[in-house]
Design a protein around this motif. Structure first.
Motif, PDB file in Angstrom:
ATOM      1  N   TYR A 170      42.515 108.247  35.365  1.00  0.00           N
ATOM      2  CA  TYR A 170      42.763 109.576  34.861  1.00  0.00           C
ATOM      3  C   TYR A 170      41.670 110.610  36.222  1.00  0.00           C
ATOM      4  N   VAL A 171      41.996 111.413  36.321  1.00  0.00           N
ATOM      5  CA  VAL A 171      41.607 112.081  36.945  1.00  0.00           C
ATOM      6  C   VAL A 171      40.841 113.767  36.658  1.00  0.00           C
ATOM      7  N   SER A 172      39.604 114.295  36.602  1.00  0.00           N
ATOM      8  CA  SER A 172      38.938 115.127  35.978  1.00  0.00           C
ATOM      9  C   SER A 172      39.776 116.355  36.442  1.00  0.00           C
ATOM     10  N   GLY A 173      40.007 117.240  35.396  1.00  0.00           N
ATOM     11  CA  GLY A 173      41.180 118.266  35.326  1.00  0.00           C
ATOM     12  C   GLY A 173      42.312 118.201  35.401  1.00  0.00           C
ATOM     13  N   LEU A 174      42.794 117.079  35.708  1.00  0.00           N
ATOM     14  CA  LEU A 174      44.665 116.703  36.034  1.00  0.00           C
ATOM     15  C   LEU A 174      45.072 115.646  34.885  1.00  0.00           C
ATOM     16  N   GLY A 175      43.692 114.807  34.565  1.00  0.00           N
ATOM     17  CA  GLY A 175      44.306 114.282  32.993  1.00  0.00           C
ATOM     18  C   GLY A 175      45.000 112.960  33.897  1.00  0.00           C
ATOM     19  N   LYS A 176      45.781 111.608  33.488  1.00  0.00           N
ATOM     20  CA  LYS A 176      46.110 111.032  33.292  1.00  0.00           C
ATOM     21  C   LYS A 176      47.456 111.320  34.590  1.00  0.00           C
ATOM     22  N   GLN A 177      46.945 109.988  35.683  1.00  0.00           N
ATOM     23  CA  GLN A 177      48.162 110.264  36.900  1.00  0.00           C
ATOM     24  C   GLN A 177      49.144 108.697  37.286  1.00  0.00           C
ATOM     25  N   LYS A 178      49.890 108.917  37.489  1.00  0.00           N
ATOM     26  CA  LYS A 178      51.123 108.349  38.236  1.00  0.00           C
ATOM     27  C   LYS A 178      50.799 107.536  38.787  1.00  0.00           C
ATOM     28  N   ILE A 179      50.932 106.019  38.362  1.00  0.00           N
ATOM     29  CA  ILE A 179      50.127 104.476  39.219  1.00  0.00           C
ATOM     30  C   ILE A 179      51.837 104.251  40.000  1.00  0.00           C
ATOM     31  N   ASP A 180      51.913 104.024  41.306  1.00  0.00           N
ATOM     32  CA  ASP A 180      52.926 103.233  41.769  1.00  0.00           C
ATOM     33  C   ASP A 180      52.518 102.346  42.831  1.00  0.00           C
ATOM     34  N   TRP A 181      52.781 101.210  42.528  1.00  0.00           N
ATOM     35  CA  TRP A 181      52.427  99.671  43.089  1.00  0.00           C
ATOM     36  C   TRP A 181      53.094  99.812  44.414  1.00  0.00           C
ATOM     37  N   VAL A 182      52.325  99.306  45.075  1.00  0.00           N
ATOM     38  CA  VAL A 182      53.529  99.395  46.450  1.00  0.00           C
ATOM     39  C   VAL A 182      53.083  98.323  47.226  1.00  0.00           C
ATOM     40  N   SER A 183      52.316  97.064  46.735  1.00  0.00           N
ATOM     41  CA  SER A 183      52.843  96.196  46.543  1.00  0.00           C
ATOM     42  C   SER A 183      51.375  95.588  46.136  1.00  0.00           C
ATOM     43  N   ASP A 184      51.461  94.200  45.777  1.00  0.00           N
ATOM     44  CA  ASP A 184      50.987  93.679  45.515  1.00  0.00           C
ATOM     45  C   ASP A 184      49.812  93.689  44.864  1.00  0.00           C
ATOM     46  N   SER A 185      48.850  93.286  45.808  1.00  0.00           N
ATOM     47  CA  SER A 185      47.945  94.632  45.398  1.00  0.00           C
ATOM     48  C   SER A 185      47.138  95.933  45.912  1.00  0.00           C
ATOM     49  N   PHE A 207      48.258 100.224  44.943  1.00  0.00           N
ATOM     50  CA  PHE A 207      48.375 101.188  43.893  1.00  0.00           C
ATOM     51  C   PHE A 207      48.324 102.483  45.003  1.00  0.00           C
ATOM     52  N   GLN A 208      48.576 103.459  44.151  1.00  0.00           N
ATOM     53  CA  GLN A 208      49.128 104.869  45.103  1.00  0.00           C
ATOM     54  C   GLN A 208      49.166 106.215  43.987  1.00  0.00           C
ATOM     55  N   ILE A 209      48.192 106.859  44.128  1.00  0.00           N
ATOM     56  CA  ILE A 209      48.276 107.800  43.245  1.00  0.00           C
ATOM     57  C   ILE A 209      48.378 109.378  43.926  1.00  0.00           C
ATOM     58  N   THR A 210      49.659 109.864  43.362  1.00  0.00           N
ATOM     59  CA  THR A 210      50.054 110.911  44.230  1.00  0.00           C
ATOM     60  C   THR A 210      49.168 111.653  42.911  1.00  0.00           C
ATOM     61  N   PHE A 211      48.690 112.840  43.012  1.00  0.00           N
ATOM     62  CA  PHE A 211      47.908 114.105  42.348  1.00  0.00           C
ATOM     63  C   PHE A 211      49.224 114.629  41.371  1.00  0.00           C
ATOM     64  N   SER A 212      48.711 114.871  40.400  1.00  0.00           N
ATOM     65  CA  SER A 212      50.359 115.766  39.755  1.00  0.00           C
ATOM     66  C   SER A 212      50.007 117.366  40.417  1.00  0.00           C
ATOM     67  N   ASP A 213      48.637 117.348  40.910  1.00  0.00           N
ATOM     68  CA  ASP A 213      48.490 118.708  41.083  1.00  0.00           C
ATOM     69  C   ASP A 213      46.920 118.820  41.744  1.00  0.00           C
ATOM     70  N   HIS A 214      46.748 119.707  42.566  1.00  0.00           N
ATOM     71  CA  HIS A 214      45.614 120.142  43.470  1.00  0.00           C
ATOM     72  C   HIS A 214      44.382 119.216  42.842  1.00  0.00           C
ATOM     73  N   LEU A 215      43.277 118.823  43.145  1.00  0.00           N
ATOM     74  CA  LEU A 215      42.165 118.613  42.581  1.00  0.00           C
ATOM     75  C   LEU A 215      41.120 119.178  42.816  1.00  0.00           C
ATOM     76  N   PRO A 216      40.569 120.040  41.393  1.00  0.00           N
ATOM     77  CA  PRO A 216      40.146 121.163  41.611  1.00  0.00           C
ATOM     78  C   PRO A 216      38.581 120.786  42.022  1.00  0.00           C
ATOM     79  N   ILE A 217      38.016 122.356  42.760  1.00  0.00           N
ATOM     80  CA  ILE A 217      36.977 122.726  42.793  1.00  0.00           C
ATOM     81  C   ILE A 217      35.445 122.102  42.768  1.00  0.00           C
TER      82      ILE A 217
END
Length: 356
Positions: free
Chosen positions: A292-307, A309-319
């Motif tokens: 979970y990211v402040s102001g954005l809520g739960k984020q989608k997790i993409d496993w790029v290998s067995d160990s 994972f990457q999060i592409t933020f659902s929106d810009h991180l807030p100031i």
């Protein structure tokens, strides 16, 4: 029993013991400021609720230890008992003495106070004095460094070169440490970042100057915890409910590393859109990991290998001060969660800072 069969069973049992994964153990550091009903809610817990916290620790079998017990275990990579808790206060407010200490004394709990010597020496009526801090130290409290003034390391003044700013801050940090030593007789070289703001460069600088750094992002402490950014769980409002405290106290250290780029903490608004984490724990199901990211809520997790994972933020991180909290239930310890928090400090597009 047949000797050959006995030997086989012994070897089988030994193999099971050797190959069985060791259960993670955890320490948790709680962060408080005011113990009062007459101070800003965002940095306060009422004496009644604070007493409930302390009672809960006792009733649930947690061991409250001096902060140095946890730090020394990490420093020396020595075995750490499970369910250890350290209690810390930032800013040395008077109500720690008038409202907090009687409750702590009733449970015989040690604690740490991070102080700004310039505020102590200003003799403000809402702050502890050196005499009071010395008395508390003599009765078992650790008095530690919060900077000479309550001033963020990350906010380099206009017209000042970053290296000159760090050189000046180093003098102030040493000055504060000396003032604590002169007035209360302690010098642990523990430093709590004002406002929790820091950078990887500041972490390296702190290590070079033999200081241990404490942050304000959440998470449990384990033997792999970075000694320049030890996490603490905020326990004041609105995080003072026992239901939330229970999960934090039972959390496990989530061993996660980041690349040099992803380890950065300061970005201008709209200039960062993802982060990749490298996980060093296998005691959880990847499908049960949540971030979970402040102001954005739960984020989608993409496993790029067995160990990793990457999060592409659902929106810009807030100031402002932003956190990404990642948790996953332990497979081996029912009811306990691995917990990791990554901080960012997002400035305005022109590089100017948000208000403190």
């Amino acid at each position: 029993m047949n000797p050959i069969k006995s030997l086989f069973l012994f070897l089988l049992f030994s193999l099971v013991i050797i190959s069985a994964p060791q259960q993670a153990v955890a320490s948790v550091i709680l962060q408080y400021h005011h113990v009062s009903t007459d101070t800003p809610p965002s940095t306060s817990i009422s004496p009644t609720q604070f007493e409930k916290h302390m009672r809960y620790l006792k009733e649930q079998g947690f061991t409250v230890v001096p902060l140095s017990t946890i730090v020394n275990a990490v420093k020396n990579n020595t075995a750490m008992s499970d369910k250890l808790v350290a209690i810390t206060f930032d800013d040395a407010y008077l109500d720690i003495l008038t409202h907090g200490k009687p409750i702590l004394d009733a449970f015989n709990y040690p604690y740490t106070i991070f102080v700004n010597p310039s505020l102590v020496e200003a003799k403000r009526p809402d702050y502890l004095s050196w005499e009071q801090l010395k008395m508390m130290a003599e009765q078992g409290a650790i008095i530690a460094n919060h900077g000479w003034q309550h001033q963020s390391l990350t906010r380099v003044p206009d017209g000042v070169a970053p290296d000159m700013w760090l050189a000046q801050y180093e003098q102030d940090l040493r000055r504060a440490e000396q003032a604590i030593k002169d007035n209360v007789g302690q010098s642990y070289r523990y430093f709590a970042y004002p406002y929790g703001e820091y950078t990887p460069e500041i972490q390296r600088w702190l290590a070079e100057n033999q200081f241990v750094g404490f942050s304000q992002q959440s998470g449990a402490v384990g033997l792999t915890t970075d000694l320049t950014a030890i996490p603490r769980f905020p326990a004041s409002q609105p995080y003072d409910k026992l239901s939330g405290l229970r999960d934090k106290l039972n959390s496990l250290p989530f061993a996660i590393s980041l690349s040099e780029q992803d380890n950065q903490t300061i970005y201008r608004h709209q200039t960062v859109n993802s982060v990749t984490f490298h996980v060093e724990v296998e005691d959880f199901k990847p499908s049960q990991l949540n971030c979970y990211v402040s102001g954005l809520g739960k984020q989608k997790i993409d496993w790029v290998s067995d160990s990793s994972f990457q999060i592409t933020f659902s929106d810009h991180l807030p100031i402002g001060r932003v956190r990404c909290n990642c948790t996953a239930p332990s497979l081996s310890q029912a009811g306990r969660y691995y917990w990791y928090s990554k901080p960012w400090f997002i400035t305005k597009r022109d590089g100017s800072w948000y208000p403190l």
